[in-house]
Write a protein that holds these residues in place. Structure first.
Motif, PDB file in Angstrom:
ATOM      1  N   VAL A  21       0.842  -1.206   0.000  1.00  0.00           N
ATOM      2  CA  VAL A  21       0.000   0.000   0.000  1.00  0.00           C
ATOM      3  C   VAL A  21       0.872   1.250   0.000  1.00  0.00           C
ATOM      4  CG1 VAL A  21      -1.686   1.334   1.322  1.00  0.00           C
ATOM      5  CG2 VAL A  21      -1.951  -1.146   1.102  1.00  0.00           C
ATOM      6  N   LEU A  22       1.931   1.240   0.821  1.00  0.00           N
ATOM      7  CA  LEU A  22       2.816   2.404   0.904  1.00  0.00           C
ATOM      8  C   LEU A  22       3.475   2.700  -0.435  1.00  0.00           C
ATOM      9  CD1 LEU A  22       4.423   4.562   2.477  1.00  0.00           C
ATOM     10  CD2 LEU A  22       6.083   2.779   3.052  1.00  0.00           C
ATOM     11  N   VAL A  62       2.722   1.694  -3.465  1.00  0.00           N
ATOM     12  CA  VAL A  62       1.768   2.035  -4.527  1.00  0.00           C
ATOM     13  C   VAL A  62       1.348   3.498  -4.403  1.00  0.00           C
ATOM     14  CG1 VAL A  62      -0.582   1.642  -5.366  1.00  0.00           C
ATOM     15  CG2 VAL A  62       0.922  -0.300  -4.906  1.00  0.00           C
ATOM     16  N   MET A  63       1.070   3.949  -3.193  1.00  0.00           N
ATOM     17  CA  MET A  63       0.657   5.338  -2.990  1.00  0.00           C
ATOM     18  C   MET A  63       1.786   6.298  -3.330  1.00  0.00           C
ATOM     19  SD  MET A  63      -1.665   5.100   0.487  1.00  0.00           S
ATOM     20  CE  MET A  63      -2.313   6.761   0.307  1.00  0.00           C
ATOM     21  N   LEU A 104       2.116   6.593  -7.033  1.00  0.00           N
ATOM     22  CA  LEU A 104       1.041   7.385  -7.623  1.00  0.00           C
ATOM     23  C   LEU A 104       1.201   8.883  -7.351  1.00  0.00           C
ATOM     24  CD1 LEU A 104      -2.032   5.093  -6.794  1.00  0.00           C
ATOM     25  CD2 LEU A 104      -0.942   5.446  -9.032  1.00  0.00           C
ATOM     26  N   ILE A 110       1.118  10.360  -4.343  1.00  0.00           N
ATOM     27  CA  ILE A 110       0.380  10.823  -3.159  1.00  0.00           C
ATOM     28  C   ILE A 110       1.391  11.317  -2.126  1.00  0.00           C
ATOM     29  CG2 ILE A 110      -1.152  10.082  -1.288  1.00  0.00           C
ATOM     30  CD1 ILE A 110      -2.320   8.039  -3.267  1.00  0.00           C
ATOM     31  N   SER A 139       0.616   8.890   2.565  1.00  0.00           N
ATOM     32  CA  SER A 139       0.991   7.509   2.229  1.00  0.00           C
ATOM     33  C   SER A 139       1.388   6.734   3.477  1.00  0.00           C
ATOM     34  CB  SER A 139       2.136   7.504   1.214  1.00  0.00           C
ATOM     35  OG  SER A 139       1.778   8.172   0.032  1.00  0.00           O
ATOM     36  N   VAL A 173      -1.856   6.274   5.826  1.00  0.00           N
ATOM     37  CA  VAL A 173      -2.843   5.315   5.299  1.00  0.00           C
ATOM     38  C   VAL A 173      -2.286   3.889   5.316  1.00  0.00           C
ATOM     39  CG1 VAL A 173      -4.114   4.628   3.234  1.00  0.00           C
ATOM     40  CG2 VAL A 173      -4.042   7.031   3.909  1.00  0.00           C
ATOM     41  N   SER A 174      -1.052   3.706   4.842  1.00  0.00           N
ATOM     42  CA  SER A 174      -0.484   2.351   4.824  1.00  0.00           C
ATOM     43  C   SER A 174      -0.305   1.814   6.242  1.00  0.00           C
ATOM     44  CB  SER A 174       0.851   2.352   4.079  1.00  0.00           C
ATOM     45  OG  SER A 174       1.768   3.245   4.688  1.00  0.00           O
TER      46      SER A 174
END
Length: 427
Positions: free
Chosen positions: A9-10, A12-13, A16, A18, A23, A26-27
């Motif tokens: 998740v980290l 990928v964000m 992108l 973010i 990042s 959220v992760s």
């Protein structure tokens, strides 16, 4: 599986585009949810929001940033470059040497690398180009000299590292002084080599009489005052690093009032400082959430156990870690790099028997290299913005200094006492 999910998740964000703070938060929250459910996430986020900014030591970061911005508008950087130019201008590549000396002096009174790069871009590069210096040489030496602010105390990066690794902030700040001077010497020697190879890239500069040189020192009092308020206060144990940062910010404010009493300029400097401080605070908030996730997954302990069982030589591990920082510096800024790695790497370094302060200085130097390497070399973009020089030329001008820095890192790694001697003399 949980650790992998959080890391995916980290990354990928981040890929992108973010913001780093979001990042991380959220992760980390996703990972915490997978471990303990929503009540764990809500509890940790609720307590982290308050505790993140209520640290006495964290106050140093906004104070150092405020100090740097007041120095930027006060014109102290112009005075330092004028002194260095008059004392070093006659030597081959003298204005480039003056730029390195100014970067070191600015780093000794400011904890912001971008502020140092902006100052050098507006003071030294125009003068070098007017004298006929090669654009790549001029911009490259300004970009790498600006990074000295990350190493020579006061340094916001050092403070963040010490907070993340839970080590003495005062000793870590003082540990950067001798390596900072050695890096300044390395930059000067690199310029001498470049000028020897291509003499037409750095024509002879104006010479000054001894009287003019001595007269230029009349403005050195401002630098000495700020240096004493911060670095000497910490080294002599007169005050804590937080108190020293407050004294430095106050001294820089008084200098700015005396030299440039302009309300609009003060407002702009304050807004820049608040903006940068809020950004760092938000990143720290996200990092704490992600740090709780890493702690619960025991990634550091598992990594230490794995390496202990694999019987890999500790020197090989050290080289791999430093190489990792070199690669990371090409893609993320220093603060992000520290936040992502220090909670994991610092316990490993202690387990391997290395001194954590020594390794912290090596890490910051590798971060310096990252500030001038593509595609994310922040200092090169700052130089390009202030001078309109294509960022590609700035990167190419920085390459020789990157190689020289790596040689110095090898020397400092082989002889740890170069770094540890000065903090060892502190009370």
């Amino acid at each position: 599986m949980v650790l992998t999910s959080g890391l995916v998740v980290l990354f990928v964000m981040l890929a992108l585009g973010i913001p780093v703070a979001i990042s991380l938060a959220v992760s980390g929250a996703v990972g915490l949810y997978l471990i303990g459910g929503s009540h764990v996430v809500i509890g940790i986020i609720g307590s982290t929001a308050e505790s993140a900014m209520h640290s006495y030591e964290f106050a140093m970061i906004p104070l150092f940033i405020l100090m740097a911005n007041f120095i930027l508008v006060s014109g102290v950087g112009d005075d330092m470059f004028d002194i260095a130019k008059k004392w070093m201008g006659r030597t081959p590549g003298g204005l480039a040497h003056a730029t390195a000396a100014t970067g070191a002096a600015f780093g000794a009174i400011s904890g912001s690398s971008t502020a140092a790069a902006a100052t050098l871009a507006s003071t030294s590069i125009p003068g070098m180009i007017r004298q006929g210096y090669d654009v790549k040489l001029a911009s490259g030496v300004a970009a790498i000299s600006g990074t000295l602010a990350m190493l020579i105390p006061p340094s916001a990066a050092m403070v963040i590292y010490a907070l993340l690794a839970e080590m003495s902030i005062a000793k870590l700040l003082i540990a950067g002084l001798v390596p900072g001077l050695l890096i300044t010497l390395t930059i000067i020697l690199t310029v001498l080599l470049l000028v020897w190879l291509r003499p037409d890239h750095a024509p002879a500069a104006q010479s000054y009489s001894l009287r003019e040189k001595i007269r230029s020192l009349r403005t050195a009092w401002s630098f000495m005052l700020l240096f004493s308020l911060v670095t000497l206060t910490i080294y002599l144990g007169i005050g804590t690093p937080t108190e020293a940062s407050a004294l430095g910010a106050l001294g820089a404010f008084v200098l700015a009032v005396i030299r440039r009493p302009n309300l609009r300029v003060f407002a702009e400097a304050t807004v820049r400082a608040v903006s940068a401080s809020c950004m760092i605070a938000f990143i720290v908030f996200g990092a704490l959430i992600f740090g709780y996730f890493l702690t619960l997954t025991q990634v550091a302990q598992n990594l230490i156990t794995f390496l202990a069982e694999s019987q890999v030589d500790r020197t090989v591990i050290l080289i791999c870690i430093l190489g990792m920082y070199l690669v990371l510096g090409c893609f993320v800024d220093l603060i992000t790099m520290l936040i992502l790695t220090v909670p994991i790497v610092s316990p490993l370094i202690v387990h391997l028997g290395y001194d954590p302060i020594w390794f912290a200085v090596l890490t910051i130097i590798m971060g310096e290299v990252g500030m001038v390497t593509p595609p994310m070399g922040l200092n090169c973009f700052v130089i390009s913005k202030y001078t309109n020089i294509p960022v590609g030329q700035v990167f190419r001008g920085s390459y020789p200094h990157v190689l020289a820095h790596l040689v110095l890192v090898a020397i400092l790694a082989a002889f740890p006492q170069i770094i540890l001697w000065l903090p060892g003399t502190m009370n």
